[in-house]
Structures are given as C-alpha cells and as structure tokens.
Design a protein around this motif. Structure first.
Motif, PDB file in Angstrom:
ATOM      1  N   ILE A  59      -0.568 -10.743  12.104  1.00 48.56           N
ATOM      2  CA  ILE A  59      -0.987 -10.729  10.697  1.00 48.56           C
ATOM      3  C   ILE A  59      -2.051 -11.787  10.434  1.00 48.56           C
ATOM      4  O   ILE A  59      -3.059 -11.534   9.767  1.00 48.56           O
ATOM      5  CB  ILE A  59       0.231 -10.934   9.780  1.00 48.56           C
ATOM      6  CG1 ILE A  59       1.137  -9.702   9.815  1.00 48.56           C
ATOM      7  CG2 ILE A  59      -0.210 -11.215   8.337  1.00 48.56           C
ATOM      8  CD1 ILE A  59       2.451  -9.883   9.089  1.00 48.56           C
ATOM      9  N   GLU A  76      -1.996 -11.492   1.662  1.00 50.30           N
ATOM     10  CA  GLU A  76      -1.019 -11.098   2.668  1.00 50.30           C
ATOM     11  C   GLU A  76      -0.717 -12.248   3.636  1.00 50.30           C
ATOM     12  O   GLU A  76       0.429 -12.430   4.056  1.00 50.30           O
ATOM     13  CB  GLU A  76      -1.535  -9.886   3.454  1.00 50.30           C
ATOM     14  CG  GLU A  76      -1.640  -8.614   2.648  1.00 50.30           C
ATOM     15  CD  GLU A  76      -0.307  -8.169   2.101  1.00 50.30           C
ATOM     16  OE1 GLU A  76       0.711  -8.302   2.807  1.00 50.30           O
ATOM     17  OE2 GLU A  76      -0.262  -7.691   0.962  1.00 50.30           O
ATOM     18  N   PRO A 111       1.898  -6.133   5.221  1.00 50.56           N
ATOM     19  CA  PRO A 111       0.722  -6.860   5.719  1.00 50.56           C
ATOM     20  C   PRO A 111       0.210  -6.334   7.055  1.00 50.56           C
ATOM     21  O   PRO A 111      -0.990  -6.332   7.309  1.00 50.56           O
ATOM     22  CB  PRO A 111       1.241  -8.302   5.865  1.00 50.56           C
ATOM     23  CG  PRO A 111       2.359  -8.392   4.900  1.00 50.56           C
ATOM     24  CD  PRO A 111       3.004  -7.043   4.915  1.00 50.56           C
ATOM     25  N   THR A 112       1.116  -5.885   7.918  1.00 49.00           N
ATOM     26  CA  THR A 112       0.702  -5.319   9.194  1.00 49.00           C
ATOM     27  C   THR A 112      -0.040  -4.013   8.988  1.00 49.00           C
ATOM     28  O   THR A 112      -1.055  -3.746   9.635  1.00 49.00           O
ATOM     29  CB  THR A 112       1.927  -5.074  10.097  1.00 49.00           C
ATOM     30  OG1 THR A 112       2.677  -6.286  10.200  1.00 49.00           O
ATOM     31  CG2 THR A 112       1.498  -4.642  11.484  1.00 49.00           C
ATOM     32  N   ARG A 155      -3.533  -4.550   7.679  1.00 47.73           N
ATOM     33  CA  ARG A 155      -4.411  -5.023   8.739  1.00 47.73           C
ATOM     34  C   ARG A 155      -4.832  -3.873   9.649  1.00 47.73           C
ATOM     35  O   ARG A 155      -5.987  -3.753  10.038  1.00 47.73           O
ATOM     36  CB  ARG A 155      -3.701  -6.097   9.581  1.00 47.73           C
ATOM     37  CG  ARG A 155      -4.502  -6.550  10.783  1.00 47.73           C
ATOM     38  CD  ARG A 155      -3.674  -7.481  11.648  1.00 47.73           C
ATOM     39  NE  ARG A 155      -2.466  -6.845  12.145  1.00 47.73           N
ATOM     40  CZ  ARG A 155      -2.440  -6.035  13.208  1.00 47.73           C
ATOM     41  NH1 ARG A 155      -3.542  -5.746  13.847  1.00 47.73           N
ATOM     42  NH2 ARG A 155      -1.303  -5.500  13.611  1.00 47.73           N
TER      43      ARG A 155
END
Length: 302
Positions: free
Chosen positions: A38, A70, A283-284, A287
C-alpha cells in the motif's frame, strides 16, 4: 448503583485475531506485505501524478489526494496491529485508543467525500465534457479536496470526546483489530442509547450523504453513456468508472455491514473480517486499479 462494576480504564487490550494462535506468524507476513504494498503503490501514484505533465488534470489530482488518504488510513491501524502480532502484547493506552479512533473517523469521512468528489468529476467529464475545464478549474478542485478533509473534524472530535469522557464497565478487552466505535460502545456503562443515536446520525450525515451523491452521479453517467452512438465511447466511459465503482462497493458495503449489522445474528469474527475489507483491502484495490481508472483524456469519452 453501589454494585455497578465501574472501571477506571487506563488501557485496553486489543484482542485482534488472537483466537487464531497458530497462524499469528502467517498473519504478520501477510499484513506486512499488504502494508508495504500500500505504501509503495500509493506513494508511486502520488509521485507520478505530481511529476508527469500529462497527468496534471483534476482527476489525477483527486486520485493523488485519495492515495495519500489511503496511506494515512492504513498507517493509523496496520503498524500497531503488526507490533501487537509480533510482540504478542496487545495493550493500548486510553489516550492512544482515543487518538486512533479520532484519526480513523476523520480519515473515513475524508475518504467518503473524496469518493463523492471523484464521482462528480466523472459526471462532469462524461456528461458535460465541453464545460469540464470551466467547472473543474484548479480553484474548485482545491476547495473540494480541502472541504473533504475538514468537513467532519469538529463532529468527529466531539464524538470521540463524548465516548471517552464517560466511564467504561467490566472488562478492558476490546475484541477488535483496532479502536473502532461499535466495540467501544459495547464497553461503555449504562444506557448508551444516545451515543448509539449520535453514531447513526454521524454515519448518515458523513457516510450516506456522500454515497447518495455518488449514486446520483452514476445514474446520470449511466443515462448519458447509454445514449452514446458508438460502442467504443461506451466502453471507454465504463472503463473510466469501473475501478472507482469497485472501491465504492467495497468501502461502503463492508462499512455498512460492520456498523449496521443485526446484533442477534452477527459474530465478532465476521465484524473483524469486514473491518479488514474497508481498512486494508480498499487501499489495495485503489492502488491496483488507479492507473487504469482514468486511462482516457476527458474529451475522448464522447
């Protein structure tokens, strides 16, 4: 009243996933990998959106700010979780718990409104492309981001103070992965109906309101996209919005279940799992999909 088990709490014990002692090492490796991923992924997004001239647009400006939120969001939770797993020492002071809750709520409100801002940006880009540079000018974009950060701060601070200013009853064990509102309310003394009412009002104001804004934006987007004459134009529009929609569904879906579940048919383990979704998985996801979220220029959609 004399028999009421009032406890002057000095610290809580975050139980986390301690009910699974045999996989603590595995959990540490997984969460450490996710946290590093992250930080590196969102850090790269922030860097590239600031140095790449082709990405100096409002949509990437919002994306860079969202990536920063994030990073802060997960940094408020994951480092302490990793330390607790590594050291097997799960206590957290009352002040640290209050600070973690306060930052978590502020960042959660910020994320909600940034998601709404990003949906509005997509609405203007797809539905009003000729007016996009006028509507989404630099001053408006800065004001939207600033408003997303500060809009919930006074209420969040007041709610945090309200919870921690009162006494707690019984055990100091917090059966959760971090200091969150639902498990903390379970430890407060007496009739906490007003605390719960205030919680739901806050969730409605700072959770449901931006969600309705997102929903309205995508209803208008869908209506406009279905009228496009070319299949290529519809495909570009859908690909532009797809990753954002996935993040919205993950964030709001898991958060809604975690905060508004029926107590009679809900286990604490499931609550922890959904907490992982809206604090770590989201958040992953942003991304992984962020560079593909806005692959086309605004005027290319139509």
């Amino acid at each position: 009243m004399a028999d009421t088990n009032l406890t002057l709490m000095e610290e809580f014990i975050l139980l986390g996933f301690s009910e699974y002692p045999n996989i603590q090492g595995f959990l540490f490796v997984v969460f450490l990998f996710i946290y590093i991923s992250i930080l590196l992924g969102n850090g790269f997004i922030i860097l590239i959106t600031n140095v790449e001239s082709a990405l100096q647009t409002p949509m990437y400006y919002f994306l860079g700010n969202f990536s920063f939120v994030e990073m802060c969001y997960t940094s408020n939770i994951l480092p302490r979780m990793l330390v607790n797993i590594w050291r097997q020492k799960r206590n957290i002071s009352l002040l640290s718990c209050a600070a973690q809750l306060c930052f978590f709520l502020i960042l959660g409100v910020t994320e909600s409104f940034l998601l709404a801002v990003m949906a509005y940006d997509r609405y203007v880009a797809i539905c009003k492309p000729l007016y996009y540079p006028i509507i989404m000018n630099q001053r408006i974009c800065v004001q939207m981001v600033f408003g997303s950060w500060v809009i919930g701060i006074p209420v969040v601070i007041g709610q945090t103070y309200q919870i921690f200013s009162g006494p707690f009853c019984g055990s100091n064990k917090l059966n959760h992965i971090f200091c969150d509102l639902p498990p903390l309310l379970k430890l407060t003394c007496g009739d906490n109906i007003w605390d719960e009412f205030f919680l739901y009002v806050t969730c409605f104001s700072f959770g449901l309101t931006p969600f309705l804004m997102i929903l309205m934006s995508y209803i208008r987007i869908l209506s406009t996209v279905m009228k496009l004459p070319s299949t290529t134009g519809r495909s570009k529009a859908f690909s532009t919005c797809s990753s954002h929609v996935i993040v919205v569904c993950l964030f709001y879906g898991s958060g809604f279940i975690a905060y508004f579940h029926p107590n009679s048919s809900y286990s604490v383990s499931i609550e922890k799992i959904f907490s992982v979704f809206y604090t770590i998985v989201t958040p992953t996801q942003i991304r992984n999909g962020s560079i593909l979220v806005y692959p086309e220029k605004v005027n290319d959609v139509n």
